[in-house]
Design a protein around this motif. Structure first.
Motif, PDB file in Angstrom:
ATOM      1  N   HIS A 160     -12.654 -20.887 -46.376  1.00 18.62           N
ATOM      2  CA  HIS A 160     -12.984 -22.235 -45.992  1.00 18.62           C
ATOM      3  C   HIS A 160     -13.989 -22.817 -47.116  1.00 18.62           C
ATOM      4  O   HIS A 160     -14.600 -24.064 -46.774  1.00 18.62           O
ATOM      5  N   SER A 161     -14.261 -22.134 -48.009  1.00 15.46           N
ATOM      6  CA  SER A 161     -15.052 -22.659 -49.484  1.00 15.46           C
ATOM      7  C   SER A 161     -16.325 -23.246 -48.961  1.00 15.46           C
ATOM      8  O   SER A 161     -16.785 -24.133 -49.314  1.00 15.46           O
ATOM      9  N   PHE A 162     -17.144 -22.325 -48.099  1.00 17.13           N
ATOM     10  CA  PHE A 162     -18.584 -22.793 -47.843  1.00 17.13           C
ATOM     11  C   PHE A 162     -19.279 -21.517 -48.252  1.00 17.13           C
ATOM     12  O   PHE A 162     -18.983 -20.407 -48.671  1.00 17.13           O
ATOM     13  N   CYS A 163     -20.627 -21.940 -48.580  1.00 20.61           N
ATOM     14  CA  CYS A 163     -21.641 -20.949 -49.032  1.00 20.61           C
ATOM     15  C   CYS A 163     -22.166 -20.197 -48.233  1.00 20.61           C
ATOM     16  O   CYS A 163     -21.948 -20.631 -47.044  1.00 20.61           O
ATOM     17  N   LEU A 164     -22.589 -19.071 -48.397  1.00 18.06           N
ATOM     18  CA  LEU A 164     -22.994 -17.995 -47.578  1.00 18.06           C
ATOM     19  C   LEU A 164     -24.210 -17.615 -47.546  1.00 18.06           C
ATOM     20  O   LEU A 164     -24.754 -17.008 -48.494  1.00 18.06           O
ATOM     21  N   GLY A 165     -25.130 -17.622 -46.386  1.00 16.45           N
ATOM     22  CA  GLY A 165     -26.441 -17.279 -46.374  1.00 16.45           C
ATOM     23  C   GLY A 165     -26.445 -16.109 -45.379  1.00 16.45           C
ATOM     24  O   GLY A 165     -25.960 -16.270 -44.198  1.00 16.45           O
ATOM     25  N   VAL A 166     -27.177 -15.091 -45.702  1.00 14.81           N
ATOM     26  CA  VAL A 166     -27.054 -13.764 -44.859  1.00 14.81           C
ATOM     27  C   VAL A 166     -28.759 -13.257 -44.651  1.00 14.81           C
ATOM     28  O   VAL A 166     -29.553 -13.106 -45.522  1.00 14.81           O
ATOM     29  N   LYS A 167     -28.910 -13.083 -43.375  1.00 17.81           N
ATOM     30  CA  LYS A 167     -30.324 -12.574 -43.011  1.00 17.81           C
ATOM     31  C   LYS A 167     -29.553 -11.064 -42.475  1.00 17.81           C
ATOM     32  O   LYS A 167     -28.856 -10.791 -41.475  1.00 17.81           O
ATOM     33  N   LEU A 168     -30.212 -10.210 -43.358  1.00 15.07           N
ATOM     34  CA  LEU A 168     -29.808  -8.737 -43.107  1.00 15.07           C
ATOM     35  C   LEU A 168     -30.974  -8.068 -42.361  1.00 15.07           C
ATOM     36  O   LEU A 168     -32.028  -7.661 -42.873  1.00 15.07           O
ATOM     37  N   VAL A 169     -30.717  -7.564 -40.993  1.00 14.41           N
ATOM     38  CA  VAL A 169     -31.567  -6.683 -40.216  1.00 14.41           C
ATOM     39  C   VAL A 169     -30.863  -5.456 -39.986  1.00 14.41           C
ATOM     40  O   VAL A 169     -29.805  -5.121 -40.015  1.00 14.41           O
ATOM     41  N   ARG A 170     -31.794  -4.507 -39.578  1.00 16.31           N
ATOM     42  CA  ARG A 170     -31.345  -3.346 -38.708  1.00 16.31           C
ATOM     43  C   ARG A 170     -30.795  -3.563 -37.464  1.00 16.31           C
ATOM     44  O   ARG A 170     -29.671  -3.170 -37.006  1.00 16.31           O
ATOM     45  N   GLY A 171     -31.813  -4.054 -36.449  1.00 18.19           N
ATOM     46  CA  GLY A 171     -31.269  -4.547 -35.419  1.00 18.19           C
ATOM     47  C   GLY A 171     -32.333  -4.066 -34.238  1.00 18.19           C
ATOM     48  O   GLY A 171     -33.157  -3.342 -34.581  1.00 18.19           O
ATOM     49  N   ALA A 172     -32.294  -4.807 -33.108  1.00 23.28           N
ATOM     50  CA  ALA A 172     -33.548  -4.787 -32.219  1.00 23.28           C
ATOM     51  C   ALA A 172     -32.815  -4.517 -30.685  1.00 23.28           C
ATOM     52  O   ALA A 172     -33.815  -4.429 -29.820  1.00 23.28           O
ATOM     53  N   TYR A 173     -31.707  -4.376 -30.391  1.00 26.26           N
ATOM     54  CA  TYR A 173     -31.282  -3.985 -29.004  1.00 26.26           C
ATOM     55  C   TYR A 173     -30.725  -2.809 -28.882  1.00 26.26           C
ATOM     56  O   TYR A 173     -29.633  -2.754 -28.035  1.00 26.26           O
ATOM     57  N   MET A 174     -31.044  -1.687 -29.544  1.00 28.60           N
ATOM     58  CA  MET A 174     -30.442  -0.488 -29.368  1.00 28.60           C
ATOM     59  C   MET A 174     -30.340  -0.031 -27.992  1.00 28.60           C
ATOM     60  O   MET A 174     -29.075   0.631 -27.563  1.00 28.60           O
ATOM     61  N   ASP A 175     -31.371   0.135 -27.345  1.00 28.90           N
ATOM     62  CA  ASP A 175     -31.356   0.852 -25.944  1.00 28.90           C
ATOM     63  C   ASP A 175     -30.490   0.240 -25.007  1.00 28.90           C
ATOM     64  O   ASP A 175     -29.581   0.594 -24.251  1.00 28.90           O
ATOM     65  N   LYS A 176     -30.442  -1.204 -25.052  1.00 31.09           N
ATOM     66  CA  LYS A 176     -29.652  -2.038 -23.826  1.00 31.09           C
ATOM     67  C   LYS A 176     -28.341  -2.071 -24.629  1.00 31.09           C
ATOM     68  O   LYS A 176     -27.430  -1.750 -23.659  1.00 31.09           O
ATOM     69  N   GLU A 177     -27.922  -1.923 -25.537  1.00 28.56           N
ATOM     70  CA  GLU A 177     -26.604  -1.841 -26.222  1.00 28.56           C
ATOM     71  C   GLU A 177     -25.984  -0.421 -25.745  1.00 28.56           C
ATOM     72  O   GLU A 177     -24.627  -0.504 -25.227  1.00 28.56           O
ATOM     73  N   ARG A 178     -26.810   0.722 -25.823  1.00 27.72           N
ATOM     74  CA  ARG A 178     -26.132   2.041 -25.702  1.00 27.72           C
ATOM     75  C   ARG A 178     -25.759   1.939 -24.141  1.00 27.72           C
ATOM     76  O   ARG A 178     -24.957   2.630 -23.649  1.00 27.72           O
ATOM     77  N   LYS A 179     -26.809   1.573 -23.420  1.00 27.58           N
ATOM     78  CA  LYS A 179     -26.849   1.709 -21.932  1.00 27.58           C
ATOM     79  C   LYS A 179     -25.615   1.074 -21.378  1.00 27.58           C
ATOM     80  O   LYS A 179     -24.775   1.295 -20.599  1.00 27.58           O
ATOM     81  N   LEU A 180     -25.437  -0.521 -21.858  1.00 25.71           N
ATOM     82  CA  LEU A 180     -23.989  -1.071 -21.624  1.00 25.71           C
ATOM     83  C   LEU A 180     -22.872  -0.458 -21.900  1.00 25.71           C
ATOM     84  O   LEU A 180     -22.104  -0.156 -21.175  1.00 25.71           O
ATOM     85  N   ALA A 181     -22.908   0.168 -23.116  1.00 21.62           N
ATOM     86  CA  ALA A 181     -21.501   0.899 -23.588  1.00 21.62           C
ATOM     87  C   ALA A 181     -21.410   2.187 -22.780  1.00 21.62           C
ATOM     88  O   ALA A 181     -20.180   2.296 -22.216  1.00 21.62           O
ATOM     89  N   LYS A 182     -22.296   2.738 -22.271  1.00 20.02           N
ATOM     90  CA  LYS A 182     -22.262   4.022 -21.549  1.00 20.02           C
ATOM     91  C   LYS A 182     -21.716   3.443 -20.095  1.00 20.02           C
ATOM     92  O   LYS A 182     -20.884   4.011 -19.602  1.00 20.02           O
ATOM     93  N   GLY A 183     -22.386   2.471 -19.543  1.00 19.04           N
ATOM     94  CA  GLY A 183     -22.039   2.070 -18.334  1.00 19.04           C
ATOM     95  C   GLY A 183     -20.855   1.580 -18.150  1.00 19.04           C
ATOM     96  O   GLY A 183     -20.020   1.584 -17.000  1.00 19.04           O
ATOM     97  N   GLU A 184     -20.113   0.926 -19.313  1.00 15.42           N
ATOM     98  CA  GLU A 184     -18.708   0.416 -19.308  1.00 15.42           C
ATOM     99  C   GLU A 184     -17.858   1.425 -19.820  1.00 15.42           C
ATOM    100  O   GLU A 184     -16.506   1.017 -19.778  1.00 15.42           O
TER     101      GLU A 184
END
Length: 470
Positions: free
Chosen positions: A301-325
């Motif tokens: 699409h010919s646009f410029c890309l800005g990236v904010k790179l993080v490790r992440g902050a929702y680990m426990d909730k993501e794992r709990k949701l994945a396990k429950g589903e």
């Protein structure tokens, strides 16, 4: 809706990476993660307590007190309940009187425009830059209606004004999409993407007010989506050529929708420079492919890309949701895997930046010293100008100052993520950040030790001067 299978951004009908830019991503062109340390500037260390010499005695004592509290897991893990109980006992005014000079002052810039301006000026005097953040976000079940979203829009436009009028070079601000668009709709769009892929051009038309009908959504949902897109467009128009807007990632069950509308903003506003950025969470197993998809989209699409790179902050909730589903865990299994993911994604972006620093930019948003050293080493190796603004670093206000100040003293661009607002407005934000970053909060022993060393140095210096006077 919580039982939906979460699709990745691969459902956005983007061309395969090898068709979009086959040569750029050849692994032979990416340096090995362990091969760059020899180019590290020998004086860039994070062991010197003199980095805190710019802080007042009161600031040192406050930081030590707050960090001491954060070292107790029971307090961090239950901070929400404890703060709510304290507010109930003390009342709004009493609670505010206690919070303002302590936890609030450590992690929040203030409430009034004057307080925010003072905080920004203080950071500028330390060689740091501010990345203002309005502490507004929603999760499922927290939607507040169009009127509230319009009020949130006014707060975001005020953030654009504050960032531009009182900032230094390359001002930035943070944006939560769910402050302007309901999380329920974001989840539904995410679940619909495999069957109803969205065209970025159609999203841009809707942002401009054209009556586009999006399949898979009800009339009411279409109406709300149009309102949300127009709100985002107003933020984009207000910030264009003034302030870079960094869109935060949130939960995996809505991130594809958030990235979709973010890329529509990029398509419209990032034709010559990256004014709108997206966030990539490297603790996710799919983070590398999501980043490559975004680069592919920027090529298509010919646009410029800005990236904010993080490790992440929702680990426990993501794992709990994945396990429950019954889904596979979306998070890397080990800290080492997350580090490799982070550094590998960073290498991809730094190589892109070395080839075209106008079209690709990154903020290395991390408290991890090894990743900071890795980025600096790669910048030296790839001859990326640290003053050009294409690579910068970011940490949270009130945390990791020994890294922030050391980088700034060596001429690197460093931003502090700076929330602002009243005690009541910022309390939910602070509680979430504490819960999401509790491993960081509990692991701040080094910063606490450096603060103590600086405090002891000042006390000794004060005694020495006193003896000289006597």
């Amino acid at each position: 809706m919580s039982t939906l299978i979460r699709p990745s951004l691969h459902h956005l009908s983007v061309p395969l990476l090898r068709r979009a830019a086959p040569k750029v991503f050849n692994s032979e062109h990416l340096p090995a993660l362990h091969s760059c340390m020899s180019s590290l500037p020998p004086d860039l260390k994070f062991e010197d307590p003199s980095a805190f010499s710019v802080k007042s005695f009161r600031e040192l004592m406050r930081a030590l007190g707050v960090f001491q509290l954060c070292s107790f897991p029971v307090l961090v893990n239950n901070c929400g309940k404890l703060l709510s109980a304290a507010r109930s006992i003390l009342g709004k005014q009493g609670f505010s009187l206690i919070m303002r000079p302590s936890i609030y002052a450590q992690f929040v810039a203030g409430e009034s425009e004057g307080e925010i301006a003072v905080a920004m000026e203080k950071m500028r005097s330390l060689g740091l830059r501010t990345m203002l953040a309005v502490p507004i976000e929603e999760d499922l079940g927290e939607s507040t209606g169009e009127h509230r979203y319009d009020e949130n829009l006014e707060a975001m436009l005020q953030c654009v004004y504050l960032s531009h009028s009182k900032a230094c070079a390359y001002p930035k601000m943070q944006l939560k999409i769910t402050a302007l668009l309901s999380p329920e709709l974001c989840v539904k769009i995410t679940s619909n993407l495999p069957e109803y892929p969205f065209d970025l051009a159609e999203l841009v038309k809707a942002m401009d007010g054209e009556p586009v009908r999006f399949p898979g959504l009800t009339e009411e949902e279409n109406a709300h989506f149009h309102c949300g897109l127009r709100r985002l467009n107003k933020v984009g128009e207000a910030s264009f050529s003034k302030v870079r807007v960094l869109v935060d990632a949130e939960y995996t069950y809505m991130n594809p929708a958030l990235s979709l509308v973010t890329m529509a903003m990029m398509k419209k506003f990032n034709q010559k420079e990256p004014w709108v950025w997206n966030t990539f969470q490297c603790y996710l197993k799919e983070s590398r492919s999501l980043l490559l998809d975004a680069i592919s989209q920027s090529v298509k699409h010919s646009f410029c890309l800005g990236v904010k790179l993080v490790r992440g902050a929702y680990m426990d909730k993501e794992r709990k949701l994945a396990k429950g589903e019954g889904r596979p865990d979306p998070i890397h299994q080990s800290w080492e895997d997350t580090n490799a993911s982070y550094n590998g994604s960073m290498d991809i972006m730094l190589n892109m930046i070395s080839q075209n620093p106008q079209r690709y930019q990154i903020i290395v948003a991390t408290h991890n010293e090894e990743s900071v050293r890795h980025a600096v080493s790669q910048m030296v190796k790839l001859r990326i100008d640290k003053h050009a603004g294409s690579v910068c670093f970011g940490q949270l206000l009130g945390m990791c100052d020994h890294v922030s100040l050391t980088l700034a003293q060596h001429g690197y661009s460093v931003y502090k993520s700076v929330p602002y607002g009243s005690v009541d407005d910022t309390l939910p934000y602070l509680v979430r950040r504490a819960q999401e970053n509790r491993t960081v909060l509990q692991g701040i022993r080094k910063e606490r030790d450096l603060l103590r060393q600086e405090l002891r140095r000042r006390l000794k210096e004060g005694l020495r001067l006193r003896r000289q006077v006597v």
